[in-house]
Design a protein around this motif. Structure first.
Motif, short mmCIF file in Angstrom:
data_model
loop_
_atom_site.label_atom_id
_atom_site.label_comp_id
_atom_site.label_asym_id
_atom_site.label_seq_id
_atom_site.Cartn_x
_atom_site.Cartn_y
_atom_site.Cartn_z
N MET A 1 0.84 -1.23 -0.13
CA MET A 1 0.02 0.06 0.16
C MET A 1 0.81 1.34 0.05
SD MET A 1 -2.87 -1.10 2.50
CE MET A 1 -2.05 -2.59 3.41
N SER A 2 0.61 2.20 -1.01
CA SER A 2 1.61 3.33 -1.05
C SER A 2 1.07 4.50 -0.02
CB SER A 2 1.47 4.02 -2.55
OG SER A 2 0.10 4.36 -2.87
N ASP A 3 -0.08 4.52 0.46
CA ASP A 3 -0.37 5.59 1.43
C ASP A 3 -1.19 5.23 2.68
OD1 ASP A 3 -3.41 5.01 1.17
OD2 ASP A 3 -3.25 6.03 -0.90
N ASP A 4 -1.29 6.23 3.58
CA ASP A 4 -1.91 5.80 5.05
C ASP A 4 -3.49 5.66 4.78
OD1 ASP A 4 -1.13 4.93 7.48
OD2 ASP A 4 -1.38 6.89 8.36
N SER A 5 -4.02 5.79 3.91
CA SER A 5 -5.56 5.61 3.99
C SER A 5 -6.18 4.35 3.83
CB SER A 5 -6.19 6.43 2.80
OG SER A 5 -5.75 6.07 1.51
N THR A 6 -5.50 3.46 3.74
CA THR A 6 -5.91 1.96 3.53
C THR A 6 -5.03 1.03 4.33
OG1 THR A 6 -6.28 2.35 1.16
CG2 THR A 6 -6.16 0.10 2.14
N LYS A 7 -5.69 0.50 5.35
CA LYS A 7 -5.34 -0.73 6.13
C LYS A 7 -5.49 -2.03 5.86
CE LYS A 7 -3.40 2.26 8.99
NZ LYS A 7 -1.91 2.21 9.44
N THR A 8 -4.72 -2.84 6.05
CA THR A 8 -4.97 -4.37 6.13
C THR A 8 -5.55 -4.85 7.46
OG1 THR A 8 -3.10 -4.78 4.67
CG2 THR A 8 -4.16 -6.56 5.63
N MET A 9 -6.66 -5.32 7.45
CA MET A 9 -7.32 -6.02 8.69
C MET A 9 -7.34 -7.44 8.41
SD MET A 9 -10.86 -4.82 10.61
CE MET A 9 -9.99 -3.46 11.65
N TRP A 10 -7.35 -7.96 9.67
CA TRP A 10 -7.79 -9.64 9.62
C TRP A 10 -8.20 -10.00 10.83
CZ3 TRP A 10 -2.58 -7.26 10.00
CH2 TRP A 10 -1.80 -7.96 10.96
N ALA A 11 -9.02 -11.17 10.86
CA ALA A 11 -9.30 -11.67 11.85
C ALA A 11 -9.01 -13.20 11.86
CB ALA A 11 -10.81 -11.25 12.08
N ILE A 12 -9.20 -13.97 12.90
CA ILE A 12 -9.10 -15.27 13.51
C ILE A 12 -10.19 -16.07 13.79
CG2 ILE A 12 -7.59 -16.95 14.58
CD1 ILE A 12 -5.92 -15.11 12.38
N PHE A 13 -10.47 -17.02 12.96
CA PHE A 13 -11.72 -17.73 13.28
C PHE A 13 -11.44 -19.40 13.67
CE2 PHE A 13 -12.77 -14.04 10.87
CZ PHE A 13 -13.95 -13.63 11.59
N ALA A 14 -12.40 -19.94 14.36
CA ALA A 14 -12.42 -21.47 14.84
C ALA A 14 -12.72 -22.35 13.61
CB ALA A 14 -12.94 -21.49 16.12
N THR A 15 -13.76 -21.83 13.09
CA THR A 15 -14.33 -22.63 11.95
C THR A 15 -14.58 -21.86 10.60
OG1 THR A 15 -16.55 -21.98 12.32
CG2 THR A 15 -15.55 -23.78 13.79
N ARG A 16 -14.48 -22.90 9.75
CA ARG A 16 -14.56 -22.20 8.32
C ARG A 16 -15.92 -21.27 8.08
NH1 ARG A 16 -12.28 -21.72 2.97
NH2 ARG A 16 -13.91 -20.88 1.97
N GLU A 17 -17.00 -22.08 8.78
CA GLU A 17 -18.22 -21.52 8.91
C GLU A 17 -18.53 -20.07 9.35
OE1 GLU A 17 -22.91 -22.81 10.52
OE2 GLU A 17 -20.96 -23.42 11.53
N THR A 18 -17.68 -19.94 10.38
CA THR A 18 -17.63 -18.47 11.04
C THR A 18 -16.91 -17.46 9.99
OG1 THR A 18 -15.75 -18.97 12.50
CG2 THR A 18 -18.11 -18.99 13.45
N ALA A 19 -15.99 -18.05 9.56
CA ALA A 19 -15.00 -17.32 8.47
C ALA A 19 -15.95 -16.94 7.26
CB ALA A 19 -13.60 -18.13 8.00
N ASP A 20 -16.51 -17.94 6.69
CA ASP A 20 -17.42 -17.59 5.75
C ASP A 20 -18.63 -16.49 6.33
OD1 ASP A 20 -16.40 -19.27 4.00
OD2 ASP A 20 -17.68 -20.95 4.20
N ARG A 21 -19.13 -16.61 7.37
CA ARG A 21 -20.00 -15.66 7.79
C ARG A 21 -19.37 -14.17 7.83
NH1 ARG A 21 -21.25 -17.48 13.19
NH2 ARG A 21 -22.55 -19.12 12.24
N ALA A 22 -18.15 -13.88 8.29
CA ALA A 22 -17.47 -12.74 8.20
C ALA A 22 -17.32 -12.26 6.94
CB ALA A 22 -15.91 -13.08 8.79
N VAL A 23 -16.96 -13.02 5.87
CA VAL A 23 -16.92 -12.24 4.47
C VAL A 23 -18.32 -11.86 4.14
CG1 VAL A 23 -16.78 -13.16 2.24
CG2 VAL A 23 -15.20 -14.12 3.97
N GLU A 24 -19.27 -12.69 4.44
CA GLU A 24 -20.74 -12.03 4.11
C GLU A 24 -21.04 -10.91 4.92
OE1 GLU A 24 -22.78 -13.36 1.63
OE2 GLU A 24 -20.68 -14.46 1.13
N HIS A 25 -20.81 -10.63 6.01
CA HIS A 25 -20.69 -9.64 6.85
C HIS A 25 -20.02 -8.15 6.21
CE1 HIS A 25 -22.85 -10.85 10.73
NE2 HIS A 25 -22.64 -11.93 10.43
#
Length: 97
Positions: A1-25
């Motif tokens: 990323m070349s500027d400070d206006s964008t950040k990378t955010m990540w989260a950790i999940f116990a199951t694929r189901e909750t990870a998929d739910r996060a994507v939908e959210h």
């Protein structure tokens, strides 16, 4: 990323189901393009999470080798909204860089 206006955010999940739910959210609540959201193991091993869920409960071969990471590059102004979406989906932890 070349500027400070964008950040990378990540989260950790116990199951694929909750990870998929996060994507939908993220897509539905934050208006993020699905192509900008990534799901991957949080370890080097292929995994469906650390707990069986959804279709994994009927499969004996679902690899449970570690947690799942969902990451997204997001505008700094949307960090709080994305964090809320991750937490509502069941994130174990949320980080931004």
């Amino acid at each position: 990323m070349s500027d400070d206006s964008t950040k990378t955010m990540w989260a950790i999940f116990a199951t694929r189901e909750t990870a998929d739910r996060a994507v939908e959210h993220l897509v539905q609540q934050c208006g993020i393009d699905r192509a900008d959201v990534f799901i991957e193991p949080d370890t080097h091993a292929n995994t469906a999470g650390v707990e069986a869920s959804g279709g994994d409960t009927v499969r004996a071969d679902a690899p449970l080798h570690g947690e799942i990471r969902v990451s997204v590059d997001i505008a700094r102004t949307d960090l709080l909204k994305a964090e809320q979406a991750f937490r509502q989906a069941g994130a174990r932890s949320v980080m931004a860089q």
